[in-house]
Design an enzyme around this catalytic site. Structure first.
Site, PDB file in Angstrom:
ATOM      1  N   HIS A   1     -50.759 -42.927  19.660  1.00 14.80           N
ATOM      2  CA  HIS A   1     -49.717 -42.061  20.207  1.00 14.80           C
ATOM      3  C   HIS A   1     -50.342 -40.704  20.521  1.00 14.80           C
ATOM      4  O   HIS A   1     -50.080 -40.133  21.565  1.00 14.80           O
ATOM      5  CB  HIS A   1     -48.566 -41.943  19.222  1.00 14.80           C
TER       6      HIS A   1
ATOM      7  N   GLU B   1     -50.405 -40.109  11.954  1.00 10.35           N
ATOM      8  CA  GLU B   1     -50.832 -41.356  12.581  1.00 10.35           C
ATOM      9  C   GLU B   1     -52.181 -41.790  12.020  1.00 10.35           C
ATOM     10  O   GLU B   1     -52.406 -42.989  11.797  1.00 10.35           O
ATOM     11  CB  GLU B   1     -50.910 -41.213  14.100  1.00 10.35           C
TER      12      GLU B   1
ATOM     13  N   HIS C   1     -48.235 -35.570  27.831  1.00 10.23           N
ATOM     14  CA  HIS C   1     -47.271 -36.455  27.171  1.00 10.23           C
ATOM     15  C   HIS C   1     -46.147 -36.774  28.148  1.00 10.23           C
ATOM     16  O   HIS C   1     -45.331 -35.909  28.474  1.00 10.23           O
ATOM     17  CB  HIS C   1     -46.733 -35.775  25.915  1.00 10.23           C
TER      18      HIS C   1
END
Length: 414
Positions: free
Chosen positions: A301, A312, A338
């Site tokens: 991600h 993460e 993003h």
């Protein structure tokens, strides 16, 4: 369960408005971030974004139809067109009720909301655009794609914030597995580089305040200070295997696992121990009956926010143990920014290209890893890696986690 393969891909991204341009930019390590031009960003915390360039809706659809779509829908229709074309899917040869659509958007049209609120204040409710609601609501991406291409099967809009694109593809995969459809047009789209979008995420302290495009989206770097807003769309054609084979479609990859969990922890922060994301990844591997040690690559991600990258990393360590240090991990967002609801679908396209080419793109901008972010994030340059599997992660506000596992297609896949 029926086997599901991918036969087409389409992309509108800051790196280019085709899959080929996207892939070339990723191979070159090109960073598609620059000063915001969509509006005057003076006074905003963030002055950089990853904007779409040279997009002309009339190149992809009828001008009249384009006028009845906001930008996020136009992006979706354009990407879907490329994907359908690559898949060589002809709706006049299909049962349209067996071809569905699941193209999600996390936000919908902030442009329409801003524009019509201004008109409401200035001229009153009687002068508002009569199509404000159907222009603005997020399900209109799926609606417009279905209308444009005659898709009469299952049509849904998945909204899970930044996990939208991955959940959309995952749920489309489930729809084919469970015999609700033979073909699904699936992905995500977003166009939120607006005063409200940049201002809102800025107020949340989620955006990078960097003035240097090369040091703005820097996942896993010790100096990361927020994500960079991007925009665009990614759409994929998913098909039941025998359906694709019967019509002679070129198969690009196979979807073999899908995991989804909820952190049930916080509205913006992932679970600090990474437990929800770890279980999500392991669920995807379990469906494919793949042991953790057999997976060598994860498309993270990787947002460039402090919490996401740290948690993460913890999730990957929790899921894979010491094997985590033998894996390659990269972040497409380091170059595209993003893309919010579109991110997962575009990143899955990147994974497919990486498996097909045996090459993993770099995590651009990463110079010195954070102390606890101590895995191999493909720093510096891309690397050659001939591997059969790729796992793509997406996590969204509200604790939504999604992981998709794909397998390289070849003779051994039959």
């Amino acid at each position: 369960m029926r086997r599901v393969v991918i036969t087409g891909m389409g992309a509108i991204t800051p790196l280019g408005n085709t899959v080929e341009e996207l892939w070339r930019g990723l191979q070159e390590g090109k960073v598609a971030i620059g000063p915001i031009t969509h509006f005057d960003a003076t006074g905003y915390k963030a002055s950089l974004a990853a904007e779409i360039r040279d997009f002309h809706p009339e190149d992809y659809m009828d001008v009249k139809a384009a006028r009845r779509m906001e930008l996020f829908c136009q992006y979706a229709v354009a990407a879907a067109g490329e994907a359908i074309s690559q898949a060589d899917l002809h709706m006049d040869q299909e049962d349209p009720y067996r071809v569905g659509c699941m193209v999600g958007s996390g936000i919908g049209s902030l442009q329409a909301a801003e524009r019509e609120y201004g008109r409401l204040l200035e001229k009153g409710p009687g002068r508002m655009h009569p199509l404000l609601v159907p222009l603005m609501i997020s399900n209109m991406a799926a609606g417009n794609v279905s209308i444009q291409y005659g898709l009469k099967g299952k049509s849904l809009n998945v909204v899970t914030a930044c996990a939208t694109g991955t959940h959309s593809v995952g749920e489309a995969y489930r729809s084919i597995q469970s015999q609700e459809a033979d073909v699904m047009v699936a992905g995500g789209t977003e166009a939120a580089i607006t005063p409200l979008g940049i201002g809102g995420f800025g107020a949340l302290t989620a955006l990078s305040g960097s003035k240097d495009p090369s040091r703005a989206s820097i996942p896993f770097d010790k100096d990361r200070n927020g994500f960079v807003m991007g925009e665009g769309a990614g759409v994929l054609i998913l098909e039941e295997l025998s359906h694709a084979q019967k019509r002679g479609a070129k198969i690009l990859a196979e979807v073999v696992g899908y995991g989804t969990t909820s952190d049930a922890y916080h509205i913006t922060s992932p679970a600090e121990d990474g437990s929800g994301a770890a279980r999500c990844m392991l669920n995807a591997l379990a469906e494919a009956e793949l042991s953790p040690r057999e997976l060598l690559y994860i498309n993270a991600h990787g947002t460039s926010t402090h919490h996401n990258d740290l948690f993460e990393t913890r999730a990957i360590k929790l899921a894979f143990g010491e094997h985590a240090y033998e894996m390659k991990i990269n972040s497409t967002k380091s170059m595209t920014g993003h893309l919010l609801g579109a991110a997962g679908a575009v990143e899955l396209i990147a994974c497919i290209q990486e498996l097909r080419e045996g090459y993993l793109h770099r995590t651009a901008g990463l110079q010195e890893c954070d102390q606890e972010c101590d895995l191999d994030y493909v720093k510096g340059q891309g690397v050659k890696l001939d591997t059969a599997y790729a796992l793509s992660n997406s996590f969204g506000f509200g604790g939504h986690n999604a992981s998709l596992l794909i397998r390289k297609w070849g003779e051994e896949s039959l």
